[in-house]
Design a protein around this motif. Structure first.
Motif, PDB file in Angstrom:
ATOM      1  N   ALA A 179       1.205  -1.363  -0.226  1.00 31.88           N
ATOM      2  CA  ALA A 179       0.176   0.360   0.383  1.00 31.88           C
ATOM      3  C   ALA A 179       0.892   1.252  -0.184  1.00 31.88           C
ATOM      4  O   ALA A 179       0.431   2.258  -0.640  1.00 31.88           O
ATOM      5  N   ALA A 180       2.313   1.106   0.614  1.00 30.17           N
ATOM      6  CA  ALA A 180       3.007   2.140   0.262  1.00 30.17           C
ATOM      7  C   ALA A 180       4.482   2.034   0.754  1.00 30.17           C
ATOM      8  O   ALA A 180       4.961   2.050   1.209  1.00 30.17           O
ATOM      9  N   PRO A 181       4.762   1.734  -0.810  1.00 35.28           N
ATOM     10  CA  PRO A 181       6.143   1.279  -1.248  1.00 35.28           C
ATOM     11  C   PRO A 181       6.995   2.299  -0.859  1.00 35.28           C
ATOM     12  O   PRO A 181       7.706   1.936   0.047  1.00 35.28           O
ATOM     13  N   HIS A 182       7.012   3.432  -0.352  1.00 39.02           N
ATOM     14  CA  HIS A 182       7.904   4.367  -0.039  1.00 39.02           C
ATOM     15  C   HIS A 182       8.678   4.599   1.817  1.00 39.02           C
ATOM     16  O   HIS A 182       9.010   5.469   2.161  1.00 39.02           O
ATOM     17  N   ASP A 183       7.614   3.605   1.770  1.00 33.81           N
ATOM     18  CA  ASP A 183       7.504   3.500   3.261  1.00 33.81           C
ATOM     19  C   ASP A 183       8.204   2.577   3.573  1.00 33.81           C
ATOM     20  O   ASP A 183       9.383   2.745   4.798  1.00 33.81           O
ATOM     21  N   MET A 184       8.799   1.841   2.378  1.00 36.50           N
ATOM     22  CA  MET A 184       9.776   0.696   2.708  1.00 36.50           C
ATOM     23  C   MET A 184       9.515  -0.564   3.965  1.00 36.50           C
ATOM     24  O   MET A 184      10.413  -0.718   4.833  1.00 36.50           O
ATOM     25  N   ASN A 185       8.007  -0.551   4.398  1.00 33.69           N
ATOM     26  CA  ASN A 185       8.233  -1.322   5.830  1.00 33.69           C
ATOM     27  C   ASN A 185       8.209  -2.836   5.029  1.00 33.69           C
ATOM     28  O   ASN A 185       6.601  -2.380   5.078  1.00 33.69           O
ATOM     29  N   VAL A 186       8.516  -3.513   5.201  1.00 31.87           N
ATOM     30  CA  VAL A 186       8.232  -4.988   4.768  1.00 31.87           C
ATOM     31  C   VAL A 186       7.234  -5.352   5.280  1.00 31.87           C
ATOM     32  O   VAL A 186       6.069  -6.203   4.526  1.00 31.87           O
ATOM     33  N   PRO A 187       7.285  -5.866   6.074  1.00 40.47           N
ATOM     34  CA  PRO A 187       6.726  -6.935   6.603  1.00 40.47           C
ATOM     35  C   PRO A 187       4.434  -5.950   6.918  1.00 40.47           C
ATOM     36  O   PRO A 187       5.257  -5.838   8.047  1.00 40.47           O
ATOM     37  N   ASN A 188       4.136  -6.410   6.830  1.00 44.72           N
ATOM     38  CA  ASN A 188       3.150  -6.162   6.786  1.00 44.72           C
ATOM     39  C   ASN A 188       1.524  -6.850   6.420  1.00 44.72           C
ATOM     40  O   ASN A 188       2.139  -7.705   5.448  1.00 44.72           O
ATOM     41  N   ASP A 189       0.021  -5.632   6.310  1.00 43.73           N
ATOM     42  CA  ASP A 189      -0.569  -6.696   5.489  1.00 43.73           C
ATOM     43  C   ASP A 189      -1.079  -6.133   4.838  1.00 43.73           C
ATOM     44  O   ASP A 189      -2.586  -6.785   4.434  1.00 43.73           O
ATOM     45  N   THR A 190      -0.621  -5.244   4.140  1.00 43.35           N
ATOM     46  CA  THR A 190      -0.980  -4.660   2.650  1.00 43.35           C
ATOM     47  C   THR A 190      -1.001  -5.426   1.083  1.00 43.35           C
ATOM     48  O   THR A 190      -0.739  -3.753   0.254  1.00 43.35           O
ATOM     49  N   TYR A 191      -0.459  -6.232   1.284  1.00 37.98           N
ATOM     50  CA  TYR A 191      -0.090  -6.573  -0.108  1.00 37.98           C
ATOM     51  C   TYR A 191      -1.055  -7.212  -0.882  1.00 37.98           C
ATOM     52  O   TYR A 191      -2.424  -7.615  -0.461  1.00 37.98           O
ATOM     53  N   PRO A 192      -1.452  -6.991  -2.612  1.00 33.86           N
ATOM     54  CA  PRO A 192      -2.401  -7.390  -3.002  1.00 33.86           C
ATOM     55  C   PRO A 192      -2.263  -9.650  -2.321  1.00 33.86           C
ATOM     56  O   PRO A 192      -2.051 -10.339  -2.301  1.00 33.86           O
ATOM     57  N   VAL A 193      -3.926  -9.109  -2.849  1.00 36.49           N
ATOM     58  CA  VAL A 193      -5.128 -10.740  -2.645  1.00 36.49           C
ATOM     59  C   VAL A 193      -4.791 -11.596  -3.459  1.00 36.49           C
ATOM     60  O   VAL A 193      -5.511 -10.581  -4.329  1.00 36.49           O
ATOM     61  N   SER A 194      -4.524 -12.557  -4.306  1.00 36.14           N
ATOM     62  CA  SER A 194      -5.316 -13.351  -5.660  1.00 36.14           C
ATOM     63  C   SER A 194      -6.282 -13.902  -5.294  1.00 36.14           C
ATOM     64  O   SER A 194      -6.835 -14.197  -4.402  1.00 36.14           O
ATOM     65  N   ASP A 195      -7.116 -14.037  -7.033  1.00 35.97           N
ATOM     66  CA  ASP A 195      -8.709 -13.747  -6.384  1.00 35.97           C
ATOM     67  C   ASP A 195      -8.548 -15.970  -6.943  1.00 35.97           C
ATOM     68  O   ASP A 195      -7.739 -16.598  -6.314  1.00 35.97           O
ATOM     69  N   ALA A 216      14.064   9.376  -0.223  1.00 34.21           N
ATOM     70  CA  ALA A 216      14.528   9.661   1.116  1.00 34.21           C
ATOM     71  C   ALA A 216      15.086   8.337   1.976  1.00 34.21           C
ATOM     72  O   ALA A 216      15.912   8.258   2.245  1.00 34.21           O
ATOM     73  N   LYS A 217      13.615   7.369   1.816  1.00 32.98           N
ATOM     74  CA  LYS A 217      13.993   6.446   2.386  1.00 32.98           C
ATOM     75  C   LYS A 217      15.170   5.599   2.285  1.00 32.98           C
ATOM     76  O   LYS A 217      15.856   4.852   3.155  1.00 32.98           O
ATOM     77  N   PHE A 218      14.747   4.850   1.118  1.00 33.42           N
ATOM     78  CA  PHE A 218      16.205   3.957   0.454  1.00 33.42           C
ATOM     79  C   PHE A 218      17.343   4.445   0.401  1.00 33.42           C
ATOM     80  O   PHE A 218      17.999   3.831   0.697  1.00 33.42           O
ATOM     81  N   LYS A 219      17.822   6.054   0.631  1.00 39.11           N
ATOM     82  CA  LYS A 219      18.587   6.422   0.952  1.00 39.11           C
ATOM     83  C   LYS A 219      19.185   6.334   2.672  1.00 39.11           C
ATOM     84  O   LYS A 219      19.690   6.182   3.012  1.00 39.11           O
ATOM     85  N   GLU A 220      18.157   6.278   3.522  1.00 39.80           N
ATOM     86  CA  GLU A 220      18.077   6.486   4.518  1.00 39.80           C
ATOM     87  C   GLU A 220      18.075   4.614   5.304  1.00 39.80           C
ATOM     88  O   GLU A 220      19.159   4.440   6.370  1.00 39.80           O
ATOM     89  N   VAL A 221      17.934   4.130   4.389  1.00 38.59           N
ATOM     90  CA  VAL A 221      17.879   2.527   4.762  1.00 38.59           C
ATOM     91  C   VAL A 221      19.678   2.080   3.682  1.00 38.59           C
ATOM     92  O   VAL A 221      20.367   0.809   4.473  1.00 38.59           O
ATOM     93  N   PHE A 222      19.807   2.400   2.709  1.00 41.62           N
ATOM     94  CA  PHE A 222      20.644   1.271   1.662  1.00 41.62           C
ATOM     95  C   PHE A 222      21.905   2.763   1.640  1.00 41.62           C
ATOM     96  O   PHE A 222      22.983   2.252   0.892  1.00 41.62           O
ATOM     97  N   GLY A 223      21.873   4.029   1.808  1.00 42.64           N
ATOM     98  CA  GLY A 223      23.334   4.948   1.584  1.00 42.64           C
ATOM     99  C   GLY A 223      22.914   5.414   0.534  1.00 42.64           C
ATOM    100  O   GLY A 223      23.654   6.154   0.031  1.00 42.64           O
ATOM    101  N   THR A 224      22.011   5.283  -0.186  1.00 42.52           N
ATOM    102  CA  THR A 224      22.015   6.279  -1.768  1.00 42.52           C
ATOM    103  C   THR A 224      20.655   6.362  -2.078  1.00 42.52           C
ATOM    104  O   THR A 224      19.702   5.178  -1.956  1.00 42.52           O
TER     105      THR A 224
END
Length: 185
Positions: free
Chosen positions: A95-111, A129-137
């Motif tokens: 639901a919010a890729p820019h937050d880079m919060n991997v473990p959560n329940d907002t991913y797609p569900v198949s039909d 900005a978040k990518f740089k905070e986490v990975f340095g670039t």
């Protein structure tokens, strides 16, 4: 000017999970946004599917995992076994890729047919900005990344050799079912 990237997503672990997930992904970057579209078919039905791009923070080019990555010989390629060729989980397609919060329940569900579509418009300044905070670039280097789709039903019997649990999420959630190399179009 629009930058375009795509990935052909092919199945992984299909002989063990009973379905050959496949699909495609596109990424368009323009005017400080990234438009993401992922279309999947033949995934395990009625299941939440984590999806991310993986890569190496040092800029090394990531490759897709194959059966050759099954280092413990249990017949499955689990999440930790992908890391040697694909790197680490980087950006989630939730639901919010820019937050880079991997473990959560907002991913797609198949039909009921095992299909799903994912579309998201991501603010690039926040993601970088978040990518740089986490990975340095702040350089996403999409053409050096691979996309993974994960997730099998909780009732699928998995051997205890499967690794990859993250917090409250077990190996059923993190088991890779499909992978694709992202290329610049």
């Amino acid at each position: 000017m629009t930058e375009k990237y795509s990935a052909k997503i092919v199945s992984l672990n299909e002989d063990k999970i009973g379905t050959a997930a496949h699909g495609s992904a596109t990424f368009e970057i323009e005017n400080n946004v990234m438009k993401i579209h992922i279309s999947m078919k033949d995934t395990p039905k009625n299941t939440q599917h984590w999806e991310h791009f993986h890569g190496f923070p040092d800029g090394k080019e990531a490759q897709i995992a194959t059966k050759a990555q099954d280092v413990n010989g249990d017949g499955f390629v689990d999440l930790p076994e992908t890391e040697a060729v694909s790197g680490t989980t980087m950006v989630p397609f939730d639901a919010a890729p820019h937050d880079m919060n991997v473990p959560n329940d907002t991913y797609p569900v198949s039909d009921i047919n095992g299909s799903f579509e994912y579309e998201k418009i991501v603010p690039l300044d926040k993601l970088r900005a978040k990518f740089k905070e986490v990975f340095g670039t702040d350089d996403l280097e999409l053409d050096k990344r691979v996309i993974y789709v994960h997730g099998v039903p909780a009732d699928l019997k998995l051997p205890n050799t499967i690794a990859g649990a993250i917090g409250k999420y077990d190996q059923h959630v993190t088991l890779p079912i499909a992978v694709g190399k992202i290329v610049k179009d």
